[in-house]
Design an enzyme around this catalytic site. Structure first.
Site, PDB file in Angstrom:
ATOM      1  CG  ASN A   8      -0.173  -0.135   2.481  1.00 55.62           C
ATOM      2  OD1 ASN A   8       0.671   0.709   2.765  1.00 55.62           O
ATOM      3  ND2 ASN A   8      -0.413  -1.184   3.244  1.00 55.62           N
TER       4      ASN A   8
ATOM      5  CG  ASP B  15      -6.858  -3.854   6.234  1.00 60.32           C
ATOM      6  OD1 ASP B  15      -6.482  -3.882   7.418  1.00 60.32           O
ATOM      7  OD2 ASP B  15      -7.244  -2.816   5.666  1.00 60.32           O
TER       8      ASP B  15
ATOM      9  CE  LYS C 257       7.349 -12.998 -13.910  1.00 53.85           C
ATOM     10  NZ  LYS C 257       8.163 -12.455 -14.989  1.00 53.85           N
TER      11      LYS C 257
ATOM     12  N   PRO D 271      -3.432 -10.712  10.531  1.00 57.42           N
ATOM     13  CG  PRO D 271      -1.413 -11.239  11.577  1.00 57.42           C
ATOM     14  CD  PRO D 271      -2.149 -11.385  10.274  1.00 57.42           C
ATOM     15  CG  ASP D 272      -5.853  -5.083  14.172  1.00 59.30           C
ATOM     16  OD1 ASP D 272      -4.878  -4.504  14.707  1.00 59.30           O
ATOM     17  OD2 ASP D 272      -6.873  -4.489  13.771  1.00 59.30           O
ATOM     18  CB  ILE D 273       0.136  -5.622  14.473  1.00 64.22           C
ATOM     19  CG1 ILE D 273       0.503  -6.571  13.330  1.00 64.22           C
ATOM     20  CG2 ILE D 273       1.310  -5.440  15.436  1.00 64.22           C
ATOM     21  CD1 ILE D 273       1.466  -6.014  12.311  1.00 64.22           C
TER      22      ILE D 273
ATOM     23  CG  PHE E  77      -1.144   6.770  13.146  1.00 66.78           C
ATOM     24  CD1 PHE E  77      -0.458   6.702  14.343  1.00 66.78           C
ATOM     25  CD2 PHE E  77      -0.993   7.906  12.353  1.00 66.78           C
ATOM     26  CE1 PHE E  77       0.363   7.740  14.753  1.00 66.78           C
ATOM     27  CE2 PHE E  77      -0.165   8.951  12.741  1.00 66.78           C
ATOM     28  CZ  PHE E  77       0.509   8.873  13.943  1.00 66.78           C
TER      29      PHE E  77
ATOM     30  CE  LYS F 181      -9.926   2.523  11.201  1.00 72.39           C
ATOM     31  NZ  LYS F 181      -9.237   3.086  10.077  1.00 72.39           N
TER      32      LYS F 181
ATOM     33  CE  LYS G 259      -7.620  -1.190  14.350  1.00 69.50           C
ATOM     34  NZ  LYS G 259      -6.696  -1.808  13.443  1.00 69.50           N
TER      35      LYS G 259
HETATM   36  N1  CTP Z   1      -3.182  -2.047  12.247  1.00 70.39           N
HETATM   37  C1  CTP Z   1      -2.440  -3.127  12.659  1.00 70.39           C
HETATM   38  N2  CTP Z   1      -2.571  -4.332  12.042  1.00 70.39           N
HETATM   39  C2  CTP Z   1      -3.461  -4.473  11.021  1.00 70.39           C
HETATM   40  C3  CTP Z   1      -4.218  -3.383  10.590  1.00 70.39           C
HETATM   41  C4  CTP Z   1      -4.055  -2.179  11.224  1.00 70.39           C
HETATM   42  O1  CTP Z   1      -1.629  -2.984  13.600  1.00 70.39           O
HETATM   43  N3  CTP Z   1      -3.570  -5.655  10.444  1.00 70.39           N
HETATM   44  C5  CTP Z   1      -3.053  -0.771  12.954  1.00 70.39           C
HETATM   45  C6  CTP Z   1      -2.446   0.330  12.136  1.00 70.39           C
HETATM   46  O2  CTP Z   1      -1.049   0.386  12.331  1.00 70.39           O
HETATM   47  C7  CTP Z   1      -3.141   1.556  12.707  1.00 70.39           C
HETATM   48  C8  CTP Z   1      -4.512   1.052  13.087  1.00 70.39           C
HETATM   49  O3  CTP Z   1      -4.343  -0.343  13.277  1.00 70.39           O
HETATM   50  O4  CTP Z   1      -2.523   2.005  13.888  1.00 70.39           O
HETATM   51  C9  CTP Z   1      -5.620   1.342  12.135  1.00 70.39           C
HETATM   52  O5  CTP Z   1      -5.434   0.692  10.941  1.00 70.39           O
HETATM   53  P1  CTP Z   1      -6.484   0.813   9.728  1.00 70.39           P
HETATM   54  O6  CTP Z   1      -6.036  -0.087   8.663  1.00 70.39           O
HETATM   55  O7  CTP Z   1      -6.647   2.232   9.376  1.00 70.39           O
HETATM   56  O8  CTP Z   1      -7.783   0.313  10.389  1.00 70.39           O
HETATM   57  P2  CTP Z   1      -8.557  -0.981  10.184  1.00 70.39           P
HETATM   58  O9  CTP Z   1      -8.861  -1.485  11.548  1.00 70.39           O
HETATM   59  O10 CTP Z   1      -7.841  -1.901   9.283  1.00 70.39           O
HETATM   60  O11 CTP Z   1      -9.920  -0.502   9.542  1.00 70.39           O
HETATM   61  P3  CTP Z   1     -10.280  -0.114   7.993  1.00 70.39           P
HETATM   62  O12 CTP Z   1      -9.244  -0.731   7.115  1.00 70.39           O
HETATM   63  O13 CTP Z   1     -11.613  -0.666   7.831  1.00 70.39           O
HETATM   64  O14 CTP Z   1     -10.281   1.374   7.926  1.00 70.39           O
END
Ligand code: CTP
Length: 413
Positions: free
Chosen positions: A222, A291, A301, A319-321, A339, A353, A357
């Protein structure tokens, strides 16, 4: 969120007046670049040289680079009061001696004042004109007990020692004693002037994008440059914190003082962060983590077969870190800052969020208005308030955010 024209970025040393002292050593060649670097950041520079320094680089060079008459003698009678050692430090914000030779350090440690540079170091008003030294010498000279004794004495007297670094030396030997580079010394000086909001504290930062491989040559990622996260790591280090920076693939220099760990994918970032999180008091998640990732990574390849058919890619969620760290047991959990990069309605999404979170602070910003740029505008969203940090360069914002975090951070456990 307001987007106003960016105020002109002042140099990081704007308004500072620095006495740059040179004592004898081959590293005098770096002092020329240092004088340039300090001025590039907005400082005015007054050079003072010992006789030994004049054997390595000429006062003419330093004078041409700084636009100010170089002082090389305590008997310099150009000032009406004939007291250069007093005048020079009364108007300075700091004295930086680079290079500081072993002999010069020995003189300072003993409080000697036999020539202009040691004389002005002794005569400076200590409360408002700090003394910083950048030692430069052969490794045997640096490690000698006499030099180490002098270094300890100088530190005890309130002198700040910058470096030395390890590496190749002019004499052909390798070891400790090399003077820091001009840009490193300049960064050290910039940091020195910052308030130490986070002295003794620890901060873990994630920054940049993640890269999720499709096959050995392709992947999805991204648009994150990592600049905001790197600025936060720098600001936290400047504020006195121990900083660990877990970075996705970005081409940015590591902020001075931060320990950097490079990762690729979201899962690698999580694997790096999880064991580190309990060792830090603050976690700032600026990384734009992908995501989703391709469900399978092809071993080779993926080839076009000529039919026009496109590969069917299936995705799974990463995973959501941040949420994972925020769910750690209280004793292991750092104070978490998330963020939110949005394309509209920043405050509403950031507030959502905060809840989702389970973190005390979410920093909202408009993604398309900041990606890759050097400036940004932030909205600090908390359960009971919203604070706007107007558009500015990312380091300025990072320093404001670090100050805000320091205000809110619970006392050390
Ligand atoms: N984050 C993370 N791990 C992920 C996705 C997000 O640690 N897999 C953290 C980002 O570093 C940031 C926050 O979560 O601090 C918000 O991330 P964002 O992608 O904007 O939010 P999402 O929860 O993914 O929601 P959306 O994509 O629907 O806006």
């Amino acid at each position: 969120m307001r987007t106003e024209p960016l105020p002109p970025v002042a140099g990081l040393l704007a308004g500072r007046h620095i006495v740059l002292g040179l004592s004898g050593g081959v590293a005098c060649y770096k002092a020329a670049e240092l004088a340039r670097e300090l001025q590039r950041e907005g400082a005015t520079v007054q050079v003072v040289m010992t006789d030994a320094a004049c054997q390595f680089i000429t006062p003419a060079t330093m004078q041409a680079l700084t636009g100010r008459a170089v002082v090389t003698s305590q008997w310099d009678l150009r000032a009406p009061n004939a007291m250069p050692h007093i005048n020079l430090t009364r108007e300075a914000d700091a004295v930086l001696v680079a290079p500081a030779s072993a002999d010069f350090m020995a003189q300072l440690a003993q409080g000697r004042a036999g020539e202009i540079l040691s004389l002005l170091c002794l005569a400076r008003p200590r409360e408002r004109c700090p003394l910083l030294l950048a030692p430069a010498m052969n490794r045997e000279m640096w490690s000698h007990p006499a030099t180490q004794r002098n270094a300890a004495q100088l530190r005890a007297d309130g002198t700040v020692l910058l470096g030395p670094a390890a590496g190749d030396q002019a004499c052909g030997e390798v070891g400790d004693g090399r003077m820091l580079e001009a840009t490193e010394l300049c960064d050290e000086l910039v940091a020195f002037f910052q308030p130490k909001h986070l002295a003794g504290r620890s901060v873990l930062v994630t920054a940049g994008p993640t890269f999720e491989p499709i096959d050995p040559v392709r992947g999805i990622t991204n648009r994150s440059s990592g600049k905001m996260g790197f600025a936060i790591a720098r600001a936290a280090a400047e504020a006195g914190a121990r900083v660990t920076l877990v970075a996705g693939p970005v081409a940015l220099a590591t902020p001075r003082g931060a320990l950097r760990i490079d990762v690729g994918s979201a899962r690698e970032m999580l694997d790096a962060v999880l064991p580190l999180a309990p060792q830090h008091e603050v976690f700032v998640a600026t990384a734009a983590v992908a995501d989703w990732r391709p469900a399978e990574e092809a071993a080779h390849k993926i080839k076009k077969d000529g039919s026009g058919a496109v590969p069917a890619l299936a995705f799974v969620e990463n995973p959501d870190i941040l949420a994972t760290v925020a769910r750690l047991p209280a004793a292991q959990r750092p104070w978490c800052v998330g963020f939110a990069a949005e394309s509209q309605d920043v405050e509403r999404h950031a507030r959502a969020k905060l809840q989702k979170k389970g973190v005390p602070l979410v920093v909202g910003n408009l993604g398309p208005a900041t990606f890759g740029r050097n400036d940004n505008a932030l909205l600090l969203v908390e359960a009971d308030r919203t604070t706007e940090l107007p558009r500015a360069d990312k380091l300025t914002l990072a320093r404001q955010l670090v100050a805000a975090i320091a205000e809110r951070l619970p006392r050390p456990r």
